[in-house]
Scaffold this active site. Structure first.
Site, PDB file in Angstrom:
ATOM      1  N   PHE B 133       0.865  -1.178   0.000  1.00 17.38           N
ATOM      2  CA  PHE B 133       0.000   0.000   0.000  1.00 17.38           C
ATOM      3  C   PHE B 133       0.909   1.238   0.000  1.00 17.38           C
ATOM      4  CE2 PHE B 133      -2.763   3.274   1.746  1.00 17.38           C
ATOM      5  CZ  PHE B 133      -3.839   3.144   0.885  1.00 17.38           C
ATOM      6  N   ASP B 205       2.288  -4.946   8.385  1.00 16.17           N
ATOM      7  CA  ASP B 205       1.091  -4.118   8.309  1.00 16.17           C
ATOM      8  C   ASP B 205      -0.094  -5.065   8.158  1.00 16.17           C
ATOM      9  OD1 ASP B 205      -1.073  -2.548   7.566  1.00 16.17           O
ATOM     10  OD2 ASP B 205       0.085  -1.252   6.236  1.00 16.17           O
ATOM     11  N   TYR B 230     -10.687   0.369  10.720  1.00 15.29           N
ATOM     12  CA  TYR B 230     -11.934   0.735  10.021  1.00 15.29           C
ATOM     13  C   TYR B 230     -12.256  -0.188   8.856  1.00 15.29           C
ATOM     14  CZ  TYR B 230      -8.770   3.539   6.978  1.00 15.29           C
ATOM     15  OH  TYR B 230      -7.768   3.966   6.153  1.00 15.29           O
ATOM     16  N   ARG B 379     -12.109  -5.368  -7.234  1.00 15.22           N
ATOM     17  CA  ARG B 379     -11.771  -5.962  -5.936  1.00 15.22           C
ATOM     18  C   ARG B 379     -13.050  -6.174  -5.124  1.00 15.22           C
ATOM     19  NH1 ARG B 379      -8.158  -2.865  -1.341  1.00 15.22           N
ATOM     20  NH2 ARG B 379     -10.019  -1.546  -1.389  1.00 15.22           N
TER      21      ARG B 379
END
Lengths: 418, 418
Positions: B133, B205, B230, B379
């Site tokens: 990311f 991560d 989240y 996705r």
């Protein structure tokens, strides 16, 4: 202040043009809240806004809300609403992260800019106050230790030292505009000019001034500023903080927290950081949207008035409080820690007392909420949006009664509070 | 997968022991939400909790809530609730700041620890993936550029390169456990062992794995981890992130964001930073309480099940989706980007298609919410807490119909989404 009594305070409230704004806050009945300088009161519309955020934006629209509800633009949109309160232009403020993190960004950017000056090797000192809010000092310690390039922090013990201490070795002057303990208000324009005359940059922490005193960063020609949204701005507990970078410093603004929200093309998902232009260079990662969005509830009340009117009432409140304490509690061991001069006073007032902590607890038990600050201060914040003159009268009467009766537990153990 | 049809999917849902948990989420009727890997759905109790936070804790109790409502302890309390989901011990996790900021802390601490090793001068490389990311790469760039001590980032293009690239020059291996685009799941224990064999540290991560796949940081002997609240944890938009520092690394954990919440005596208001002990060294400044507190709403649902059960259902959902897309959309130009092997698959599935963006938009218009990721991926996230088997069936039927009918606008302009 001659012949002031409770009735005349009620008259002041009746004639106060700002009085109707109090109705927009959800304040417990009978509570005299003099701690809005620590955590601002709840705007009534915040409850409805929270419900809308959870139920509609999160619950119903889900991922679409990043665009549809403008979540991604919140840091800039809120920043533009704060701008008029601090003398900033549009597109110079973003709301994001904590005050501590924003201090880190601003200190880092200032040191980076100074490192490009011809005399960089001689300019290694950050000047600040020993009485600054601790996190300001700690963040400066963190970055100087990390960089390990000879930067050091010079702590002064009195504002009077500034003119002696700021010199050609000063890289950055970092001050909190209104001191969190005493309420001392710095001369922003004067200190900034002094810094600039010596080739230093000037960073202002507006935590205890935004929404409380008139701030004009542009008129002062300040270099960077940060500030808090959960004190006088009434943005909600721990609400994200803001950072101001004037347009003239934005192109050179470099800081190490280079997250994807500060990227020139955040959604292109590139494998190399390229800073965006403008104030969004000060952004880092994804923001806490619920806390962020509620800040607007508080700002919407500021939009109904102006800082000149608020400042006028604030000074009237603090004048009244100082006068009443000094006249009605004259026989007690109270020492004013806050400047009497209007030009040096923020919107809170502190008195030292040998049993400050115990007296504050006794006041809280009676529904008068101030707070205690080490080592001996009773601190009272006067938020002109919702504090009444009669609140000042009643608070002083409770204080007087507690002191007269000695009805405080002088052996009470201190409990940590923020 | 023989003879699967919509009725058999309904049967799978009927027999699914996790099915009742869906009732605890506020999901719009008729919406098939396959984007919980980006923003998790709203737990019903979050609405009530938000109201309580605003009205009672903020509005009524005001400043007292820092202690009375436990606001100051939230980072630790929530961290301890997350710990069992990731194989962490108690007092090893705090929730605070953003994932980007936590990456910065962990990278900084890792480089600091490595700088004390005998071969520090030779150990200057951070190994990560080009497909990581972006913010992970950007934060590493930020800190290496800033430190200016010869650190560099080596981007690999395939996980297979890890065994060749990790060597005695490697200071840190920093990987996202489940790739945000493809859903590729790294062998955490294997890669960590490889890093350690070469004297490197390993930072994970967990943004796309916490709450979605079984994670055992302690069994893997990992060094640091960060993660997002989240996505699969359903903590609310932009909710603060977590950081894990195992007990063995806590004493040496040094990072430059030394704010007052990480101080040994935060309320003593000292003028010099002294790090606290334990995991709270990873804290910096005041946290966004409303966003932070709502995280517990999502975690309370995890407390009713366990990761083994969730993982089992997640794999059944992604197996079903892959099989149905490949069988029922066989004639279309779709290429699976996600590993077929269970040991290499997270909880989302991506297919490449030449008109991926347009097809995703057409699906969203029909109430099937997946998302698009550059350059050509559709996705779909499968959150075992609330995704039904019949949702998988219906989503694939919509996809098939859109592709069969070519009912997507191939000339559509891309709009940025998070």
């Amino acid at each position: 202040m001659q012949n002031i009594d409770r009735q005349s305070c009620l008259t002041l409230d009746r004639d106060d043009p700002l009085a109707p704004l109090r109705e927009q806050f959800q304040l417990p009945p009978h509570l005299i809240y003099l701690d809005g300088n620590s955590l601002g009161a709840q705007p009534k519309i915040a409850l409805q806004r929270a419900s809308q955020l959870v139920q509609e934006e999160w619950g119903h629209d889900l991922i679409q809300s990043w665009n549809k509800a403008g979540w991604f633009d919140l840091p800039s949109r809120l920043g533009n609403l704060i701008a008029p309160l601090i003398g900033a232009d549009q597109n110079e403020v973003v709301v994001s992260d904590s005050t501590s993190i924003n201090l880190f960004k601003a200190i880092a950017a200032a040191l980076d800019l100074q490192s490009q000056s011809p005399d960089a090797s001689q300019r290694k000192v950050i000047v600040t106050e020993r009485s600054n809010f601790p996190t300001d000092i700690y963040m400066a310690e963190g970055i100087t230790r990390w960089l390990d390039r000879g930067y050091r922090i010079h702590l002064i013990d009195s504002p009077e030292e500034l003119s002696q201490v700021i010199n050609g070795q000063t890289a950055l002057v970092m001050l909190t505009h209104v001191n969190y303990r005493t309420g001392y208000l710095h001369d922003m324009a004067g200190v900034t000019a002094l810094a600039h005359q010596n080739g230093a940059l000037c960073l202002w922490d507006l935590a205890h001034s935004v929404g409380a005193v008139e701030v004009d960063l542009r008129a002062a020609n300040a270099d960077y500023a940060v500030g808090c949204c959960y004190k006088y701005l009434n943005g909600g507990p721990g609400a994200p903080a803001f950072i101001w970078v004037p347009e003239r410093h934005q192109a050179s603004f470099q800081q190490p927290l280079t997250g994807w929200w500060g990227h020139a093309a955040p959604f292109a998902m590139q494998d190399h950081f390229e800073a965006t232009t403008g104030i969004r260079r000060a952004l880092c990662g994804t923001q806490a949207i619920l806390s962020l969005a509620l800040i607007e509830s508080g700002l919407s009340i500021f939009a109904q008035t102006n800082m000149a009117a608020l400042r006028k009432k604030s000074l009237a409140l603090t004048d009244l409080f100082i006068d009443l304490v000094e006249s009605r509690c004259a026989k007690h061991d109270l020492a004013l820690a806050t400047p009497r001069s209007h030009t040096q006073r923020g919107s809170h007032v502190s008195f030292a007392h040998p049993h400050a902590y115990a007296v504050i607890q006794a006041l809280i038990e009676r529904g008068v909420v101030g707070d205690y600050r080490e080592p001996s201060l009773m601190r009272f914040g006067f938020t002109p949006l919702y504090t009444r003159f009669v609140d000042v009268w009643d608070a002083v009467e409770h204080l007087r009664d507690i002191l007269d009766q000695k009805s405080y537990r002088s052996d009470i153990q201190k409990q940590a509070v923020t």
